[in-house]
Design a protein around this motif. Structure first.
Motif, PDB file in Angstrom:
ATOM      1  N   GLY A  15     -12.946  40.895  39.903  1.00 59.03           N
ATOM      2  CA  GLY A  15     -12.684  42.186  39.197  1.00 59.03           C
ATOM      3  C   GLY A  15     -11.968  41.927  37.909  1.00 59.03           C
ATOM      4  N   VAL A  16     -10.955  42.947  37.465  1.00 56.20           N
ATOM      5  CA  VAL A  16     -10.076  42.437  36.170  1.00 56.20           C
ATOM      6  C   VAL A  16      -8.783  42.057  36.488  1.00 56.20           C
ATOM      7  N   SER A  17      -8.224  41.115  35.830  1.00 57.81           N
ATOM      8  CA  SER A  17      -6.901  40.794  36.016  1.00 57.81           C
ATOM      9  C   SER A  17      -5.979  41.817  35.713  1.00 57.81           C
ATOM     10  N   LYS A  18      -4.671  41.954  36.117  1.00 56.64           N
ATOM     11  CA  LYS A  18      -3.893  42.954  35.917  1.00 56.64           C
ATOM     12  C   LYS A  18      -3.481  42.971  34.726  1.00 56.64           C
ATOM     13  N   THR A  19      -3.297  41.939  33.988  1.00 62.77           N
ATOM     14  CA  THR A  19      -2.903  41.649  32.663  1.00 62.77           C
ATOM     15  C   THR A  19      -3.907  42.514  31.605  1.00 62.77           C
ATOM     16  N   LEU A  20      -5.228  42.012  31.934  1.00 65.59           N
ATOM     17  CA  LEU A  20      -6.253  42.471  31.217  1.00 65.59           C
ATOM     18  C   LEU A  20      -6.454  44.027  31.440  1.00 65.59           C
ATOM     19  N   SER A  21      -6.252  44.591  32.708  1.00 68.52           N
ATOM     20  CA  SER A  21      -6.255  46.107  32.863  1.00 68.52           C
ATOM     21  C   SER A  21      -5.268  46.830  32.245  1.00 68.52           C
ATOM     22  N   GLU A  22      -4.188  46.245  32.049  1.00 68.43           N
ATOM     23  CA  GLU A  22      -3.083  47.018  31.208  1.00 68.43           C
ATOM     24  C   GLU A  22      -3.328  47.203  29.799  1.00 68.43           C
ATOM     25  N   ILE A  23      -4.244  46.143  29.236  1.00 70.91           N
ATOM     26  CA  ILE A  23      -4.606  46.175  27.734  1.00 70.91           C
ATOM     27  C   ILE A  23      -5.531  46.976  27.410  1.00 70.91           C
ATOM     28  N   LEU A  33      -7.081  52.924  31.498  1.00 68.62           N
ATOM     29  CA  LEU A  33      -8.286  52.895  32.179  1.00 68.62           C
ATOM     30  C   LEU A  33      -7.788  52.494  33.630  1.00 68.62           C
ATOM     31  N   ARG A  34      -8.345  52.889  34.889  1.00 67.64           N
ATOM     32  CA  ARG A  34      -7.907  52.459  36.015  1.00 67.64           C
ATOM     33  C   ARG A  34      -8.812  51.661  36.821  1.00 67.64           C
ATOM     34  N   TYR A  35      -8.324  50.726  37.436  1.00 65.36           N
ATOM     35  CA  TYR A  35      -9.475  49.793  37.996  1.00 65.36           C
ATOM     36  C   TYR A  35      -9.511  50.096  39.471  1.00 65.36           C
ATOM     37  N   CYS A  36     -11.039  50.428  39.821  1.00 65.55           N
ATOM     38  CA  CYS A  36     -11.407  50.682  41.105  1.00 65.55           C
ATOM     39  C   CYS A  36     -12.034  49.921  41.868  1.00 65.55           C
ATOM     40  N   GLU A  37     -11.437  49.347  43.013  1.00 66.21           N
ATOM     41  CA  GLU A  37     -11.805  48.133  43.708  1.00 66.21           C
ATOM     42  C   GLU A  37     -13.108  48.495  44.464  1.00 66.21           C
ATOM     43  N   GLU A  38     -13.078  49.799  44.775  1.00 65.15           N
ATOM     44  CA  GLU A  38     -14.361  50.170  45.842  1.00 65.15           C
ATOM     45  C   GLU A  38     -15.634  50.060  44.773  1.00 65.15           C
ATOM     46  N   THR A  39     -15.636  50.621  43.614  1.00 63.79           N
ATOM     47  CA  THR A  39     -16.911  50.394  42.924  1.00 63.79           C
ATOM     48  C   THR A  39     -16.881  49.148  41.887  1.00 63.79           C
ATOM     49  N   ASN A  40     -15.717  48.400  41.893  1.00 66.74           N
ATOM     50  CA  ASN A  40     -15.753  47.439  40.746  1.00 66.74           C
ATOM     51  C   ASN A  40     -15.968  47.873  39.253  1.00 66.74           C
ATOM     52  N   SER A  41     -15.088  49.050  38.895  1.00 63.56           N
ATOM     53  CA  SER A  41     -15.078  49.419  37.603  1.00 63.56           C
ATOM     54  C   SER A  41     -13.865  49.918  37.097  1.00 63.56           C
ATOM     55  N   LEU A  42     -13.863  50.260  36.001  1.00 62.95           N
ATOM     56  CA  LEU A  42     -12.931  50.877  35.190  1.00 62.95           C
ATOM     57  C   LEU A  42     -12.974  52.251  35.123  1.00 62.95           C
ATOM     58  N   ILE A  43     -12.115  53.087  35.612  1.00 61.53           N
ATOM     59  CA  ILE A  43     -12.157  54.625  35.304  1.00 61.53           C
ATOM     60  C   ILE A  43     -11.500  55.328  34.528  1.00 61.53           C
ATOM     61  N   SER A  44     -12.134  56.005  33.626  1.00 60.43           N
ATOM     62  CA  SER A  44     -11.289  56.743  32.495  1.00 60.43           C
ATOM     63  C   SER A  44     -11.087  58.233  33.193  1.00 60.43           C
ATOM     64  N   GLU A  45      -9.897  58.460  33.603  1.00 55.62           N
ATOM     65  CA  GLU A  45      -9.461  59.820  34.381  1.00 55.62           C
ATOM     66  C   GLU A  45      -9.649  60.815  33.584  1.00 55.62           C
ATOM     67  N   ALA A  46      -9.239  60.565  32.158  1.00 57.71           N
ATOM     68  CA  ALA A  46      -8.920  61.643  31.277  1.00 57.71           C
ATOM     69  C   ALA A  46     -10.416  62.222  30.931  1.00 57.71           C
ATOM     70  N   ILE A  47     -11.508  61.402  30.762  1.00 60.40           N
ATOM     71  CA  ILE A  47     -12.760  62.108  30.774  1.00 60.40           C
ATOM     72  C   ILE A  47     -14.054  61.903  31.779  1.00 60.40           C
ATOM     73  N   GLY A  48     -13.482  61.402  32.950  1.00 60.67           N
ATOM     74  CA  GLY A  48     -14.146  61.235  34.052  1.00 60.67           C
ATOM     75  C   GLY A  48     -15.624  60.354  33.862  1.00 60.67           C
ATOM     76  N   VAL A  49     -15.136  59.210  33.442  1.00 61.96           N
ATOM     77  CA  VAL A  49     -16.224  58.175  33.096  1.00 61.96           C
ATOM     78  C   VAL A  49     -15.807  57.089  33.752  1.00 61.96           C
ATOM     79  N   SER A  50     -16.946  56.309  34.249  1.00 60.11           N
ATOM     80  CA  SER A  50     -16.648  55.035  34.951  1.00 60.11           C
ATOM     81  C   SER A  50     -17.717  53.848  34.348  1.00 60.11           C
ATOM     82  N   PHE A  51     -16.846  52.828  33.793  1.00 60.99           N
ATOM     83  CA  PHE A  51     -17.273  51.659  33.022  1.00 60.99           C
ATOM     84  C   PHE A  51     -17.561  50.480  34.098  1.00 60.99           C
TER      85      PHE A  51
END
Length: 87
Positions: A15-23, A33-51
């Motif tokens: 996935g993404v390291s904790k340090t990288l996800s904080e940046i 962004l929030r890391y989602c282990e279930e989908t292995n993606s980064l979620i933008s809660e503000a706009i409802g988009v998954s990267f």
């Protein structure tokens, strides 16, 4: 600088390291962004988009993002707590 890069890439396969996800921030909203282990993606809660994350590399190009429908949004502890309060 090399040591910092090694630290960021150390967990690239998991996935993404904790340090990288904080940046990282959403390229559209500029909010965290929030890391989602279930989908292995980064979620933008503000706009409802998954990267997606491909081979440990976050794909943060806006065209790579997918709009998350309300039914598809992974539940978080906060969402579960707020829904139980309304019952």
């Amino acid at each position: 600088m090399v040591r910092a890069s090694i630290g960021l890439l150390k967990d690239a396969g998991n996935g993404v390291s904790k340090t990288l996800s904080e940046i990282l921030v959403c390229p559209l909203s500029k909010l965290p962004l929030r890391y989602c282990e279930e989908t292995n993606s980064l979620i933008s809660e503000a706009i409802g988009v998954s990267f997606p994350i491909k081979d440990g590399i976050p794909c943060l190009v806006p065209k790579d993002g997918k709009i998350i429908e309300a039914d598809d949004m992974p539940k978080t502890d906060d969402a579960a707590d707020s829904s139980s309060k309304h019952d």
